[in-house]
Motif scaffolding. Structure first.
Motif, PDB file in Angstrom:
ATOM      1  N   MET A  68      30.687  52.813  77.989  1.00  7.42           N
ATOM      2  CA  MET A  68      31.005  53.663  76.833  1.00  7.42           C
ATOM      3  C   MET A  68      30.464  53.028  75.565  1.00  7.42           C
ATOM      4  N   LEU A  69      30.219  53.859  74.593  1.00  2.00           N
ATOM      5  CA  LEU A  69      29.849  53.430  73.258  1.00  2.00           C
ATOM      6  C   LEU A  69      30.659  54.270  72.282  1.00  2.00           C
ATOM      7  N   VAL A  70      31.533  53.626  71.544  1.00  3.88           N
ATOM      8  CA  VAL A  70      32.430  54.298  70.595  1.00  3.88           C
ATOM      9  C   VAL A  70      31.890  54.060  69.193  1.00  3.88           C
ATOM     10  N   TYR A  71      31.845  55.111  68.389  1.00  4.93           N
ATOM     11  CA  TYR A  71      31.302  54.983  67.039  1.00  4.93           C
ATOM     12  C   TYR A  71      31.959  55.979  66.104  1.00  4.93           C
ATOM     13  N   TYR A  72      31.725  55.760  64.819  1.00  5.61           N
ATOM     14  CA  TYR A  72      32.130  56.733  63.816  1.00  5.61           C
ATOM     15  C   TYR A  72      31.132  56.697  62.675  1.00  5.61           C
ATOM     16  N   ALA A  78      25.167  53.369  49.851  1.00  2.00           N
ATOM     17  CA  ALA A  78      24.335  53.204  48.654  1.00  2.00           C
ATOM     18  C   ALA A  78      23.003  53.938  48.776  1.00  2.00           C
ATOM     19  N   GLN A  79      22.578  54.200  50.002  1.00  2.00           N
ATOM     20  CA  GLN A  79      21.314  54.905  50.230  1.00  2.00           C
ATOM     21  C   GLN A  79      21.483  56.424  50.137  1.00  2.00           C
ATOM     22  N   ASN A  80      22.696  56.873  49.813  1.00  2.00           N
ATOM     23  CA  ASN A  80      23.015  58.300  49.731  1.00  2.00           C
ATOM     24  C   ASN A  80      22.714  59.009  51.047  1.00  2.00           C
ATOM     25  N   ARG A  81      22.856  58.261  52.127  1.00  2.00           N
ATOM     26  CA  ARG A  81      22.724  58.802  53.473  1.00  2.00           C
ATOM     27  C   ARG A  81      23.849  58.187  54.300  1.00  2.00           C
ATOM     28  N   PRO A  82      24.315  58.887  55.287  1.00  2.00           N
ATOM     29  CA  PRO A  82      25.368  58.297  56.124  1.00  2.00           C
ATOM     30  C   PRO A  82      24.827  57.145  56.966  1.00  2.00           C
ATOM     31  N   ALA A  83      25.743  56.379  57.498  1.00  2.00           N
ATOM     32  CA  ALA A  83      25.416  55.341  58.468  1.00  2.00           C
ATOM     33  C   ALA A  83      26.361  55.535  59.650  1.00  2.00           C
ATOM     34  N   ILE A  84      26.051  54.894  60.738  1.00  2.00           N
ATOM     35  CA  ILE A  84      26.943  54.904  61.902  1.00  2.00           C
ATOM     36  C   ILE A  84      27.478  53.502  62.076  1.00  2.00           C
ATOM     37  N   SER A 118      21.012  56.197  57.736  1.00  2.00           N
ATOM     38  CA  SER A 118      20.091  55.147  57.302  1.00  2.00           C
ATOM     39  C   SER A 118      20.184  53.902  58.169  1.00  2.00           C
ATOM     40  N   GLN A 119      21.336  53.682  58.815  1.00  2.00           N
ATOM     41  CA  GLN A 119      21.548  52.463  59.583  1.00  2.00           C
ATOM     42  C   GLN A 119      22.583  52.677  60.673  1.00  2.00           C
ATOM     43  N   ILE A 120      22.564  51.759  61.630  1.00  2.00           N
ATOM     44  CA  ILE A 120      23.651  51.593  62.588  1.00  2.00           C
ATOM     45  C   ILE A 120      24.156  50.174  62.370  1.00  2.00           C
TER      46      ILE A 120
END
Length: 153
Positions: A68-72, A78-84, A118-120
Motif C-alpha cells: 500500500m501507499l498512503v498519501y494526502y 509556495a509554488q502556488n501548486r499542490p504537493a503530495i 509540484s512535489q512529492i
C-alpha cells in the motif's frame, strides 16, 4: 507467488487488509505502542469522509493486498501548486524484491502529475537504510535544507 500484481486505488472493502498492513508497518517502524488505528477508522477516514483524510494505492495479488501507499494532498505551497505528502509505503515482506514499491511510487508520481503537483514529499527513518537506498534508486534526493520538528499536544 503470483507475479500478476495490479496497482489500483484502494476501495472501502480494502479497509481491513489496509489496517493489517498499517499495523505491520507500525511494528516495522517501532511505533506499535502508540498505534491507535482500527479497521473502522481506516474505513471512516479514508472512504466515508468527504473529502477523505487520506488516499491510497494498493498492489493487489489476486485477493491479497501485497502493498500500500498512503498519501494526502498539501493544497497550498509556495509554488502556488499542490504537493503530495506520502505518509506510508509498505510492501508485505513476502512480496518484497518484485518491484511492487516502485510500481506504487510510479502510480503516485502519475497522480502528482495529473493533479498539477509540484512535489512529492515524505520522511524516512534514519535507520531505514534499505528504504533510503530504494528512494535514491528512483531518483529521489534527501532534502537537507529543512529539519523535521514535532510538537506533541
Amino acid at each position: 507467488m503470483n507475479t500478476n500484481i495490479i496497482i489500483r486505488k484502494a476501495i472501502e472493502s480494502d479497509s481491513e487488509k489496509l489496517w493489517i498492513l498499517m499495523e505491520q508497518l507500525a511494528v516495522f517502524e517501532n511505533y506499535i505502542d502508540s498505534f491507535e488505528i482500527t479497521p473502522e477508522i481506516v474505513k471512516e477516514a479514508g472512504f466515508r469522509k468527504s473529502p477523505p483524510d487520506f488516499y491510497c494505492w494498493v498492489a493487489e495479488d489476486e485477493d491479497q493486498i501485497a502493498g500500500m501507499l498512503v498519501y494526502y494532498f498539501l493544497p497550498y505551497t509556495a509554488q502556488n501548486r499542490p504537493a503530495i505528502y506520502m505518509k506510508e509505503l509498505y510492501v508485505e515482506e513476502k512480496y518484497r524484491g518484485h518491484k511492487i514499491g516502485e510500481q506504487l511510487m510510479n502510480a503516485l508520481k502519475t497522480e502528482a502529475v495529473k493533479n498539477n503537483c509540484s512535489q512529492i514529499k515524505w520522511t524516512v527513518a534514519p535507520w531505514n537504510k534499505s528504504g533510503q537506498n530504494f528512494y535514491e534508486r528512483l531518483g529521489a534526493k534527501e532534502n537537507k535544507d529543512w529539519l523535521n520538528y514535532e510538537w506533541t499536544v
